[in-house]
Design an enzyme around this catalytic site. Structure first.
Site, short mmCIF file in Angstrom:
data_model
loop_
_atom_site.label_atom_id
_atom_site.label_comp_id
_atom_site.label_asym_id
_atom_site.label_seq_id
_atom_site.Cartn_x
_atom_site.Cartn_y
_atom_site.Cartn_z
N CYS A 47 0.83 -1.21 0.00
CA CYS A 47 0.00 0.00 0.00
C CYS A 47 0.86 1.25 0.00
O CYS A 47 1.87 1.31 0.70
CB CYS A 47 -0.86 0.07 1.26
SG CYS A 47 -1.92 -1.34 1.45
N ARG A 64 -13.02 -0.03 -5.90
CA ARG A 64 -12.54 -0.08 -4.51
C ARG A 64 -11.93 1.26 -4.10
O ARG A 64 -12.04 1.70 -2.97
CB ARG A 64 -11.52 -1.20 -4.35
CG ARG A 64 -11.10 -1.45 -2.90
CD ARG A 64 -10.14 -2.64 -2.79
NE ARG A 64 -10.12 -3.17 -1.42
CZ ARG A 64 -9.29 -2.78 -0.48
NH1 ARG A 64 -8.42 -1.82 -0.72
NH2 ARG A 64 -9.33 -3.31 0.74
#
Ligand code: XMP
Length: 461
Positions: A323, A421
């Protein structure tokens, strides 16, 4: 690094103290105290929950990522007591087919068993077996629609003449143990054990075949030693990611048809009206399926998801190994504090917290559970396995696998599921903003091979 004691009010004091100093902590900042213990590791029971009604035998779930969880990973996880969350970077139909593959991997009740006809020859059954690629040898035998016997492996073994008729080779009904239509898995397990029978045909009121139980399948689900995480019908449990709004409802219809156990409203920012509304809609439509929602990292957000009806809350924003959300957007919360805050706010409800992202070492799992999460979601730790769908490449002779963030540039470009998302749209002059990266990680093989290497390495004889 800070040491805390768990689980007691000392933990609340500790985090309250951190709060007054404006400190939020990661897993790497924390270690638990050791203390007097009379517990042997072999006595520890790891049973826990994924969501309100879905049990786990081990506290592990696999991430809804296109380089982590499709059918093979979900089968491997559920066969070892956990659960896989099938990702949604594919059409609803393709995703439902992957759920179905997991569900068909193990049988509980076989509702429509393949049957043999009393007047067929053994040779005919064998050729049908080959043509239809059947892997079993047990066939209920029918005559004029009624069950008259059972043909098993023994009957093939002890009757070398393949031109023998099935009705001459089979075990006749009079020598069989059968049970009525509607017999449950639990009842079937008791009967097969008591009667020492490997096959239990179910018979309807008209004497027709109404299903079949196989002892080996029942044992996988029922024996205490089994590590299979199965549903009440004896199938492996599986979850699947859905998005929000209309798209989620479309997916849900197909996933529910295939027996999906939990819908995971998988978003990068779970604290939104869209997510709350989707929880409410899915709850209303599917009272038997657990609705898991996320991701959040603040107590207030977790509370709102619980109030909307979530059966579990996923905690973790920007903590994952691939991430870059925190770097790109400046948003997020160190994972240990996020997990603790959300657990604390959900105390007194029966809604579990699932800690997602940032599990680098096995000890991080212990810390997440010690903070009160009931399970963890793993991405990076599973992505190197043979069962993960990521592409395999060889770099300087080493086997590697691709692992990429669902918001990596490639994933966003290729998949509407990723864009949903992360709430991004493609085209009309808009640019995609990546919040994740692509990586190559070592291929870790299959579970069996890893275990073999491990036991060989540690063998002392
Ligand atoms: P680990 O640390 O287990 O994390 O590899 C897996 C979790 O990371 C999240 N995820 C992302 N987060 N950008 C993000 O900020 C991304 O591109 C991305 N892809 C996955 C997700 O929650 C997953 O379970």
């Amino acid at each position: 690094m800070t040491h805390i004691k768990s689980p007691n009010s000392g933990m609340d004091l500790f985090f309250a103290k951190m709060d007054t100093q404006g400190l939020k902590l990661t897993y790497a900042d924390l270690r638990f105290h050791t203390d007097l213990s009379n517990v042997m590791p072999s006595d520890v029971n790891l049973r826990t929950r994924f969501s309100r009604r879905i049990e786990l035998l081990i506290p592990l779930a696999s991430a809804a990522m296109d380089t982590v969880t499709e059918s093979s990973m979900a089968i491997a996880l559920a066969s070892n007591g956990g659960i896989g969350v099938i990702h949604k970077n594919m059409t609803p139909e393709a995703q439902a087919a992957k759920v179905q593959r997991v569900k068909l991997h193990l049988n509980g009740l076989i509702p429509h068993p393949t049957t043999a006809n009393a007047s067929e020859t053994l040779a005919h059954i064998l050729s049908r077996r080959e043509a239809e690629q059947l892997s079993f040898h047990s066939f209920p035998v029918l005559k004029e629609g009624k069950l008259v016997g059972l043909l098993t492996q023994n009957d093939f073994d002890f009757q070398p003449d393949r031109e023998t008729l099935v009705e001459e080779a089979m075990t006749p009904l009079a020598n069989l143990i059968t049970a009525p239509k509607g017999t449950s898995i639990d009842e079937a397990y008791v009967i097969t054990r008591r009667e020492k029978r490997k096959i239990l045909p179910l018979v309807d009121d008209d004497g027709g075949i109404a299903g079949l139980y196989v002892f080996a399948d029942l044992q996988r689900g029922k024996s205490n030693e089994s590590m299979h995480n199965i549903d009440s019908r004896g199938h492996l449990r599986v979850a699947a990611a859905v998005g929000v709004g209309e798209g989620a409802l479309v997916r849900a219809v197909l996933l529910a048809e295939k027996g999906c156990d939990a819908f995971v409203i998988d978003t990068a920012h779970g604290d939104s009206a869209n997510v709350h509304n989707t929880i409410r809609q899915l709850k209303e439509l599917y009272s038997d399926i657990d609705i898991v929602a996320g991701n959040v990292s603040r107590a207030t957000a977790a509370k709102r998801l619980a109030e909307a009806g979530a059966d579990a809350v996923i905690v973790g924003q920007g903590g994952g190994s691939i991430c870059t959300t925190r770097v790109v957007t400046g948003i997020g919360c160190p994972q240990a504090s996020a997990v603790y805050d959300c657990v604390k706010t959900l105390r007194g409800t029966d809604i579990p917290v699932i800690a997602d992202g940032g599990i680098v070492n096995p000890g991080d799992i212990v810390i997440a559970l010690g903070l009160g999460a009931e399970s963890v979601i793993l991405g990076r730790l599973l992505a190197g396995a043979q069962e993960a769908p990521g592409d395999e490449v060889t770099v300087a002779g080493a086997r590697m696998k691709e692992y990429r963030g669902m918001a990596s540039e490639a994933a966003l470009r290729e998949n509407a599921g990723s864009r949903e998302r992360y709430r991004q749209t493609k085209g009309s002059g808009r640019r995609l903003v990546a919040e994740g990266v692509e990586a190559l990680i070592p291929h870790t093989g299959t579970r069996r091979r890893r275990w073999k290497n491990f036991s060989e390495e540690w063998r002392t004889d």
